[in-house]
Design an enzyme around this catalytic site. Structure first.
Site, short mmCIF file in Angstrom:
data_model
loop_
_atom_site.label_atom_id
_atom_site.label_comp_id
_atom_site.label_asym_id
_atom_site.label_seq_id
_atom_site.Cartn_x
_atom_site.Cartn_y
_atom_site.Cartn_z
N HIS B 54 0.80 -1.22 0.00
CA HIS B 54 0.00 0.00 0.00
C HIS B 54 0.84 1.27 0.00
O HIS B 54 0.34 2.34 0.35
CB HIS B 54 -0.92 0.03 1.23
CG HIS B 54 -1.85 -1.13 1.34
ND1 HIS B 54 -2.80 -1.41 0.38
CD2 HIS B 54 -1.98 -2.10 2.28
CE1 HIS B 54 -3.47 -2.49 0.74
NE2 HIS B 54 -2.99 -2.93 1.88
N HIS B 216 -8.15 -4.32 -0.75
CA HIS B 216 -7.63 -5.67 -1.02
C HIS B 216 -8.59 -6.40 -1.95
O HIS B 216 -8.55 -7.63 -2.05
CB HIS B 216 -7.49 -6.48 0.27
CG HIS B 216 -6.79 -5.75 1.37
ND1 HIS B 216 -7.46 -5.09 2.37
CD2 HIS B 216 -5.48 -5.55 1.57
CE1 HIS B 216 -6.56 -4.53 3.18
NE2 HIS B 216 -5.36 -4.77 2.71
#
Lengths: 201, 328
Positions: B54, B216
């Site tokens: 991320h 996700h």
């Protein structure tokens, strides 16, 4: 014959092999309701666990403690952390013991289940690995030999996967897929069943 | 899907080695990134953590006026308990440590276990969870919401508050209020892939988008054909404004964030429309952010976050900070 440190050592080696073999299937199962990395995570975790067990250690609690330490530094995924919780629970319960009777295995797994529920927040019926641990704990209640334990565990995991397949997941990331999880095996339940069958072989 | 890597198992550690090599303000200890200078004595420490994949979140926000330390896990998997313990210890300046991270099961379990461990060393800790993603649960279930890009506002505001010398309870309350004032929604145009996985984390048709998808690949609100940018921006802003926020003025900050593969050009097309709409609603925009702040590997798509400001939050947002990816 009771469970010894050597039995745990061999079980860890078999679990490592099973996790490597199951990697792609578990990734695929997780990919349907998660991010598809359960197989990779468990393969790495069980490599670390098998490598962490001291060669000459005869205290079962110390063996599980080494496993717990390897888990605590080896992964942070929710399923991986539940494995850590399981190892810590078993380490505390078997500290100083050179042998554990097969008859004790069911109650030990029941305490693992309770600790997993307390830490992870799952309830029975949520379709998580906790349901599988519960089923096996119940199935092992009266077993007295390795053979009996293996047969009871294999039967329990098969029946539990079948019983939960057509129910929705109710916890974690999988919960958000709702009805789309009906007809699918929960990756954590599947992982526990594959490892258990390998260990029981 | 192609990736530049040497092996999937080395992906995270080699990434961290490169991050600290490029940024001397960061130091690495295993799977923990901390400020090179450590935490100032007597200052409340701010620690975060989560899965890799991320960047700039999480490790990229370690710096002055932001995070003191960060525990990082494998791609999309939480940091290990040991890393959480190590990060809390690294962030401890003697005045307690705020654990500020996203609402995900693995992260919660590990930081909770770590908190119990460091308590034995007399380190006091508190927890604030990022819960800004409005697509993940209804307003009445807001505690179940996952944390996404909006958490960087909480980092900034909590970090600035800690720099004022405020105590742990005050920093915690300020961070909690920042989370409570922030709302985010995302839209995905293409999937991402974990290193070593055979397939992308989800499938999305070449001409499809999914509104509200998580970072996700968690399911969103609807999936349909791609539509003009203005229509997408309008829906996202309207959904954000419709979600009730308890406290705040008509002054807001806005973050238009790429999920990885979406270029700045497209972010500015969205920002242009979002800003127009917000102004039409009578809101004044303060310190807008447009760029790659919280990504999901090569996922195409973006998120919009809106935080309602009060006088204190606005002042803390304007306070100086410096990390490799954000400077005020």
């Amino acid at each position: 014959m009771a469970i010894t440190a050597n039995e745990v050592r061999h079980a860890a080696a078999r679990a490592r092999e099973a996790a490597a073999l199951a990697q792609d299937d578990l990734n695929a199962a997780d990919g349907k309701m998660g991010d598809g990395d359960t197989g990779v995570m468990l393969r790495r975790l069980f490599e670390a666990i098998a490598a962490a067990i001291p060669d000459q250690e005869t205290d079962i609690g110390s063996v599980f403690q080494a496993c717990a330490k390897a888990c605590a530094s080896g992964t942070g995924s929710s399923l991986g952390t539940l494995v850590t919780v399981a190892m810590m629970t078993l380490a505390k319960a078997t500290k100083g013991r050179g042998e554990v009777g097969w008859i004790e295995l069911g109650p030990l797994l029941a305490s693992v289940r309770d600790q997993m529920m307390a830490r992870g927040g799952a309830m029975l019926g949520d379709k998580t690995v906790v349901d599988m641990v519960d089923a096996v704990a119940v199935a092992l209640v009266d077993v007295r030999t390795r053979k009996e334990a293996a047969e009871a565990a294999r039967k329990a995991v098969r029946e539990t996967l079948d019983a939960f397949r057509n129910r929705p997941n109710r916890l974690g990331r999988a919960r958000m897929f709702g009805e789309r999880t009906i007809g699918l095996d929960d990756p954590g339940m599947l992982a526990f069943s594959l490892l258990l069958v390998a260990v029981a072989a | 899907m192609k990736k530049l890597m040497n092996s999937p198992d080395a992906f995270v550690d080699e990434m961290l080695a490169g991050l600290v090599a490029a940024h001397p303000s960061l130091a690495q200890e295993g799977r923990v990134i901390r400020r090179t200078g450590g935490t100032k004595k007597g200052k409340v420490g701010i620690v975060s953590g989560g899965g890799s994949g991320h960047l700039p979140l999480f490790t990229g926000y370690v710096g002055d006026g932001l995070l003191d330390a960060c525990a990082i896990g494998d791609v999309f998997a939480g940091p290990s308990v040991d890393s959480c313990i190590q990060a809390i210890r690294a962030a401890d300046g003697g005045a307690g440590v705020l654990r500020l991270y996203g609402n995900y099961g693995g992260d919660r379990m590990n930081f909770d276990l770590a908190g119990e461990m460091v308590e034995m060393d007399s380190i006091q800790t508190t927890t604030v969870l990022g819960t800004d993603d409005i697509a993940s649960a209804a307003p009445e279930d807001s505690a179940k919401r996952r944390g996404v890009a909006g958490i960087i506002y909480a980092y900034k505001i909590a970090g600035a508050k800690a720099d004022t010398g405020a105590g742990l309870a005050e920093v915690t309350a300020t961070a909690q209020a920042a989370v409570g004032a922030c709302r985010t929604i995302g839209v995905a145009l293409s999937p991402c892939q974990i290193p070593g996985a055979a397939k992308p984390t989800f499938e999305l048709g070449a001409d499809e988008i999914e509104m509200g998808m998580g970072i996700h690949g968690e399911p969103g609100i609807w999936r349909d054909k791609l539509r003009p940018a203005d229509e997408i921006a309008d829906e996202m802003v309207r959904r954000l404004l419709a979600d009730p926020v308890a406290h705040g003025s008509d002054r807001v900050s806005v973050l238009v964030n790429s999920l990885g593969a979406t270029p700045l050009e497209e972010l500015f097309i969205i920002y242009r429309r979002a800003a127009t709409l917000l102004k039409k609603e009578g809101l004044a925009i303060v310190r807008p952010l447009v760029g790659h702040y919280v990504t999901s590997m090569e996922m195409a798509g973006l998120s919009i976050s809106i935080i309602r400001l009060d006088a204190e939050r606005e002042k803390l947002l304007a306070a100086p900070c410096a990390c490799p990816f954000w400077r005020v």
